[in-house]
Design an enzyme around this catalytic site. Structure first.
Site, short mmCIF file in Angstrom:
data_model
loop_
_atom_site.label_atom_id
_atom_site.label_comp_id
_atom_site.label_asym_id
_atom_site.label_seq_id
_atom_site.Cartn_x
_atom_site.Cartn_y
_atom_site.Cartn_z
N ASN A 1 -8.55 -12.58 4.81
CA ASN A 1 -9.06 -11.93 3.56
C ASN A 1 -10.64 -12.56 3.55
O ASN A 1 -10.80 -13.63 3.32
CB ASN A 1 -8.44 -12.50 2.48
CG ASN A 1 -8.75 -11.68 1.02
OD1 ASN A 1 -9.75 -11.50 0.97
ND2 ASN A 1 -7.77 -11.25 0.40
N ASN B 1 0.89 -1.23 -0.04
CA ASN B 1 -0.05 0.08 0.04
C ASN B 1 0.88 1.32 0.00
O ASN B 1 2.24 1.31 0.56
CB ASN B 1 -1.05 -0.02 1.09
CG ASN B 1 -1.67 -0.99 1.38
OD1 ASN B 1 -2.12 -1.71 0.23
ND2 ASN B 1 -2.50 -1.62 2.57
N HIS C 1 5.83 -0.49 -2.81
CA HIS C 1 5.27 0.12 -3.92
C HIS C 1 5.44 1.67 -3.60
O HIS C 1 4.90 2.45 -4.34
CB HIS C 1 4.09 -0.19 -4.22
CG HIS C 1 3.71 -1.58 -4.72
ND1 HIS C 1 2.58 -2.20 -4.91
CD2 HIS C 1 4.64 -2.65 -4.89
CE1 HIS C 1 2.81 -3.55 -5.27
NE2 HIS C 1 4.08 -3.84 -5.36
N SER D 1 -4.84 -9.59 -3.15
CA SER D 1 -5.17 -10.65 -4.13
C SER D 1 -4.27 -11.41 -4.55
O SER D 1 -4.23 -12.50 -5.14
CB SER D 1 -5.80 -9.86 -5.14
OG SER D 1 -4.91 -9.11 -6.06
N1 APR Z 1 -10.31 -7.04 4.84
C1 APR Z 1 -9.43 -8.12 4.39
N2 APR Z 1 -9.38 -7.91 2.94
C2 APR Z 1 -10.04 -7.56 2.21
C3 APR Z 1 -10.97 -6.42 2.68
C4 APR Z 1 -10.96 -6.47 4.04
N3 APR Z 1 -11.79 -5.42 4.64
N4 APR Z 1 -11.61 -5.93 1.62
C5 APR Z 1 -11.14 -6.58 0.54
N5 APR Z 1 -10.08 -7.29 0.83
C6 APR Z 1 -9.44 -8.22 -0.07
C7 APR Z 1 -9.93 -8.54 -1.23
O1 APR Z 1 -10.72 -9.70 -1.13
C8 APR Z 1 -8.79 -8.88 -2.43
O2 APR Z 1 -8.48 -9.85 -2.19
O3 APR Z 1 -8.14 -7.31 -0.28
C9 APR Z 1 -7.63 -7.88 -1.67
C10 APR Z 1 -7.22 -6.63 -2.49
O4 APR Z 1 -6.97 -6.73 -3.77
P1 APR Z 1 -6.15 -5.64 -4.66
O5 APR Z 1 -7.33 -4.94 -4.82
O6 APR Z 1 -5.79 -6.63 -5.96
O7 APR Z 1 -5.09 -5.15 -3.95
P2 APR Z 1 -3.64 -5.77 -3.81
O8 APR Z 1 -3.49 -7.06 -3.51
O9 APR Z 1 -2.81 -5.07 -2.83
O10 APR Z 1 -2.68 -5.47 -5.22
C11 APR Z 1 -1.33 -5.50 -5.21
O11 APR Z 1 -1.43 -4.08 -7.36
O12 APR Z 1 -2.18 -2.66 -8.73
C12 APR Z 1 -1.21 -2.67 -8.05
O13 APR Z 1 0.17 -1.70 -6.87
C13 APR Z 1 -1.05 -1.93 -6.82
O14 APR Z 1 -0.35 -2.48 -4.63
C14 APR Z 1 -1.27 -2.86 -5.55
C15 APR Z 1 -1.08 -4.36 -6.06
#
Ligand code: APR
Length: 245
Positions: free
Chosen positions: A212, A102, A119, A188
């Site tokens: 998650n 994040n 990042h 994710s």
């Molecule tokens: N508590 C826990 N998990 C949650 C919640 C919550 N309240 N709400 C959503 N999630 C989960 C979703 O199910 C999903 O698996 O958080 C995850 C978010 O996934 P992404 O949106 O893909 O975010 P992230 O994994 O951080 O992406 C990685 O991708 O675009 C790039 O640089 C960006 O750092 C980012 C990277």
């Protein structure tokens, strides 16, 4: 689920060598949109067009457009219970490092000291011509902020196609390969190299716990199918109960 929280808390307390890997999901309860879950940023914008270094160099306004939609006025966002729980577990000597994907700075704002921002961070920008640093505009409107020298300001966040900050990456690999437990919270697990850290930890003998509502790391030893704010508060309470006995 209570039993599972207790089991995980006992694991964390037993070796006090826990590393947390966090993604956008840990900040969802702070009001910051995720990228890929429902309503996420990449549903509205194509990351290749709006968040790649190649497009940024041709047209920085695309990046600054989404920034206004993603985190408007970054000082208005507060950590949630999950960030605070990790900071308290660090103070208790249970969590030794947070590796985050994040850019919102909420782990540090919650009080975590050992944070590897894989990042980068959205608060800082620097001039591509002279290198001068500036705070990022609070509410970007799509107009690329400019340096006094007239150069384009680049955010201190890693865009697609860019190298990750070396120090943060080295710390992430070091911590992931030597921890005894890894909490994987709100990611994710699709973007490399962060996505490979849980497998590295597991390969080196760590127990991996995913937090998650949607499972994204099938090889996890424990899976807590709940929001991060709820889970991390429960785990913190269970750790305190064990520590007080
Ligand atoms: N508590 C826990 N998990 C949650 C919640 C919550 N309240 N709400 C959503 N999630 C989960 C979703 O199910 C999903 O698996 O958080 C995850 C978010 O996934 P992404 O949106 O893909 O975010 P992230 O994994 O951080 O992406 C990685 O991708 O675009 C790039 O640089 C960006 O750092 C980012 C990277």
């Amino acid at each position: 689920m209570e039993e599972l929280y207790r089991t995980v808390a006992q694991l964390l307390v037993s070796d006090k060598q826990c590393v947390a890997l966090t993604g956008a999901g840990i900040s969802a309860e702070s009001g910051i949109p995720t990228f890929r879950s429902k309503g996420g940023l990449w549903e509205k914008y194509d990351p290749v067009v709006y968040a790649s270094i190649e497009v940024f160099n041709q047209d920085p306004s695309k990046y600054w457009t989404i920034r206004g939609d993603f985190i408007r006025n970054y000082d208005n966002y507060e950590p949630n219970a999950a960030h605070y729980a990790l900071a308290e577990l660090e103070k208790m000597g249970i969590v030794r490092h947070v590796i985050t994907q994040n850019i919102d700075g909420l782990h540090k704002k919650a009080g975590s000291r050992k944070v590897a921002e894989l990042h980068g961070s959205l608060r800082e920008t620097y001039c591509l011509s002279c290198g001068k640093e500036y705070l990022a505009p609070n509410v970007p409107d799509g107009t690329p902020p400019a340096c006094d020298c007239g150069g384009v300001l680049k955010p201190n966040t890693v865009l697609f196609g860019e190298q990750l900050p070396r120090d943060a990456l080295e710390t992430a690999y070091q911590e992931s390969s030597t921890c005894k437990t890894m909490l994987v919270i709100g990611t994710s697990a699709v973007v490399q190299p962060a996505a490979s850290l849980p497998s590295l930890a597991k390969q080196k003998g760590a127990a991996v716990i995913e937090v998650n509502p949607q499972k994204s790391f099938p090889a996890a030893d424990y899976y807590l199918e709940e929001k991060a704010g709820i889970v991390m508060s429960m785990i913190l309470n269970e750790v305190k109960k064990i520590q007080d006995t």
